[in-house]
Design a protein around this motif. Structure first.
Motif, short mmCIF file in Angstrom:
data_model
loop_
_atom_site.label_atom_id
_atom_site.label_comp_id
_atom_site.label_asym_id
_atom_site.label_seq_id
_atom_site.Cartn_x
_atom_site.Cartn_y
_atom_site.Cartn_z
N SER A 162 35.39 -16.29 102.85
CA SER A 162 35.86 -14.95 103.20
C SER A 162 36.42 -14.98 104.61
N HIS A 163 37.65 -14.44 104.75
CA HIS A 163 38.33 -14.43 106.05
C HIS A 163 38.41 -13.03 106.65
N GLY A 164 37.75 -12.07 106.04
CA GLY A 164 37.74 -10.71 106.55
C GLY A 164 38.90 -9.88 106.02
N ASN A 165 38.74 -8.55 106.06
CA ASN A 165 39.79 -7.62 105.63
C ASN A 165 40.22 -7.85 104.19
N GLY A 166 39.30 -8.26 103.32
CA GLY A 166 39.61 -8.46 101.91
C GLY A 166 40.29 -9.77 101.59
N LEU A 167 40.48 -10.64 102.58
CA LEU A 167 41.18 -11.92 102.37
C LEU A 167 40.17 -13.01 102.06
N MET A 168 40.42 -13.76 100.97
CA MET A 168 39.50 -14.79 100.54
C MET A 168 40.27 -15.98 99.97
N THR A 169 39.75 -17.19 100.19
CA THR A 169 40.33 -18.39 99.58
C THR A 169 39.29 -19.04 98.68
N ARG A 170 39.79 -19.62 97.59
CA ARG A 170 38.90 -20.25 96.60
C ARG A 170 39.35 -21.69 96.39
N TYR A 171 38.36 -22.61 96.31
CA TYR A 171 38.61 -24.05 96.16
C TYR A 171 37.81 -24.51 94.95
N ALA A 172 38.50 -25.01 93.92
CA ALA A 172 37.82 -25.24 92.63
C ALA A 172 37.99 -26.67 92.12
N HIS A 173 37.22 -26.97 91.05
CA HIS A 173 37.20 -28.26 90.35
C HIS A 173 36.62 -29.37 91.24
N MET A 174 35.76 -29.03 92.18
CA MET A 174 35.22 -30.02 93.12
C MET A 174 34.27 -30.99 92.43
N SER A 175 34.18 -32.18 93.00
CA SER A 175 33.17 -33.13 92.54
C SER A 175 31.89 -32.98 93.36
N GLY A 176 31.99 -32.37 94.53
CA GLY A 176 30.83 -32.12 95.37
C GLY A 176 31.19 -31.15 96.48
N THR A 177 30.18 -30.47 96.98
CA THR A 177 30.40 -29.51 98.07
C THR A 177 29.51 -29.86 99.25
N ASN A 178 29.99 -29.58 100.44
CA ASN A 178 29.14 -29.71 101.63
C ASN A 178 29.30 -28.46 102.49
N ALA A 179 29.21 -27.32 101.79
CA ALA A 179 29.30 -26.02 102.45
C ALA A 179 27.99 -25.27 102.25
N ARG A 180 27.57 -24.54 103.27
CA ARG A 180 26.33 -23.77 103.21
C ARG A 180 26.65 -22.28 103.19
N LEU A 181 26.10 -21.58 102.23
CA LEU A 181 26.37 -20.15 102.07
C LEU A 181 26.06 -19.39 103.37
N GLY A 182 27.03 -18.60 103.82
CA GLY A 182 26.85 -17.81 105.04
C GLY A 182 27.28 -18.51 106.31
N ALA A 183 27.65 -19.79 106.21
CA ALA A 183 28.02 -20.55 107.41
C ALA A 183 29.38 -20.09 107.93
N LYS A 184 29.52 -20.04 109.26
CA LYS A 184 30.80 -19.75 109.90
C LYS A 184 31.54 -21.07 110.08
N ILE A 185 32.81 -21.10 109.66
CA ILE A 185 33.57 -22.33 109.75
C ILE A 185 34.93 -22.07 110.38
N GLU A 186 35.56 -23.13 110.84
CA GLU A 186 36.90 -23.06 111.42
C GLU A 186 37.92 -23.63 110.44
N ALA A 187 39.20 -23.35 110.71
CA ALA A 187 40.26 -23.94 109.90
C ALA A 187 40.17 -25.46 109.99
N GLY A 188 40.30 -26.14 108.86
CA GLY A 188 40.24 -27.59 108.83
C GLY A 188 38.85 -28.16 108.65
N THR A 189 37.82 -27.30 108.54
CA THR A 189 36.46 -27.79 108.28
C THR A 189 36.35 -28.33 106.86
N GLU A 190 35.79 -29.52 106.69
CA GLU A 190 35.64 -30.08 105.34
C GLU A 190 34.55 -29.32 104.60
#
Length: 347
Positions: free
Chosen positions: A283-311
């Motif tokens: 979620s990028h705020g103001n109703g803007l969201m990006t979705r990344y699908a068909h992954m073989s694995g994730t290394n993202a934590r729900l609620g974490a703040k991230i920057e552009a280019g974060t794996e």
């Protein structure tokens, strides 16, 4: 005890023993009390001495400044001119040299009136001429800085509109979740605020909100892969061959290749979605969201703040997929929009 070759015993009653012991204890306690009192007195004296030194330093500093003023306005003007030099160089060292051909827009231009003021003061109060010159220089710099902020904000707004978003929506969204006590700012001794300084504050605030909104627009490639294998919109479904709508872009790539967040934001979903397989949403705020699908694995934590280019994950083949690739979506208020203009606006 021994006396005349005979051993004699003296009996001391328990009451006397207790009296003697109590006397010794009282004496020890009195000695300890005196020692503690002495230490406290020494500590208090040290604290008072330190406080006195601080007060003397403050008085000396204030007194030296008073002497500077009594010595003449030239010395004061020299100090203020050097401080203004420092302010201008510090700001330009951070944001770069301010362009000389900035559009005026609706920013005031006090240069002519300031020159008139300097001439008049020089005639009526010659000793204050340098202070008047410094004031004129300060106002010119404030107005240049205001024009610079307006120019940066306008450029950010143009970039935001180019991808089909409303800059006002991003700006209004940036004030959500704010508060605190009211502490008014003023520039005059009568608690008034020079409108030129108020204008600068408004321009800097607008610039900051637009640049913050721009940083949350997905314009970073989510995968460093060879090419896009499927575009946004109409296509033949890869399984049925019939007409279908494709809500994002497909990036073909090797299994396990890294996937990056396209903009700064907050991880709002990590898990399995029907048709998408293993996916991550940001979620990028103001109703803007990006979705990344068909992954073989994730290394993202729900609620974490991230920057552009974060794996945030790895290329995979999970869900409804014919081979390893990344399915990338941009959604506004849960409505899919074409991601290509966002990614093409990266510069």
């Amino acid at each position: 005890m021994r006396s005349h070759g005979q051993v004699r015993f003296i009996r001391i009653s328990p009451r006397l023993q207790m009296a003697v012991a109590s006397g010794i204890a009282v004496a020890v306690l009195m000695w300890l009390g005196m020692m503690v009192a002495t230490l406290i007195s020494q500590y208090s004296s040290a604290q008072e001495h330190a406080a006195l030194l601080e007060r003397e330093a403050a008085v000396a500093s204030a007194e030296s400044r008073v002497q500077k003023y009594r010595g003449g306005l030239e010395g004061v003007a020299d100090d203020l001119a050097r401080r203004q030099d420092f302010i201008e160089k510090a700001i330009e060292g951070t944001i770069g040299e301010l362009p000389k051909d900035l559009p005026k827009g609706n920013v005031s231009d006090s240069s002519a009136e300031a020159e008139k003021t300097v001439r008049k003061i020089s005639m009526e109060l010659p000793e204050a001429r340098r202070l008047a010159e410094l004031e004129a220089r300060q106002l010119v710099f404030i107005e240049r800085l205001t024009r610079f902020a307006d120019s940066r904000a306008a450029a950010a707004e143009t970039s935001i509109r180019r991808v089909g978003l409303n800059p006002a929506m991003l700006r209004n969204g940036s004030v959500a979740g704010q508060g605190g006590p009211l502490i008014r700012l003023f520039t005059g001794h009568d608690e008034s605020l020079d409108p030129r300084f108020a204008r600068l504050g408004a321009s800097l605030e607008r610039m900051a909100s637009m640049q913050k909104g721009l940083a949350r627009i997905p314009n970073t490639l989510p995968a460093r892969l060879e090419y896009i294998s499927s575009g946004f919109g109409y296509r033949s479904d890869p399984f049925t061959g019939g007409a279908a709508f494709h809500a994002g872009l497909d990036f073909r790539g090797p299994m396990g290749a890294p996937i990056y967040s396209a903009a700064a934001g907050t991880i709002s979903f990590v898990g399995i979605k029907q048709g998408y397989g293993r996916c991550v949403e940001v979620s990028h705020g103001n109703g803007l969201m990006t979705r990344y699908a068909h992954m073989s694995g994730t290394n993202a934590r729900l609620g974490a703040k991230i920057e552009a280019g974060t794996e945030i994950g790895k290329i995979g083949n999970s869900g409804r997929s014919t081979g390893p690739h990344l399915h990338f979506e941009v959604r506004i208020n849960d409505r899919p929009v074409n991601p290509r203009p966002f990614l093409e606006a990266a510069h």
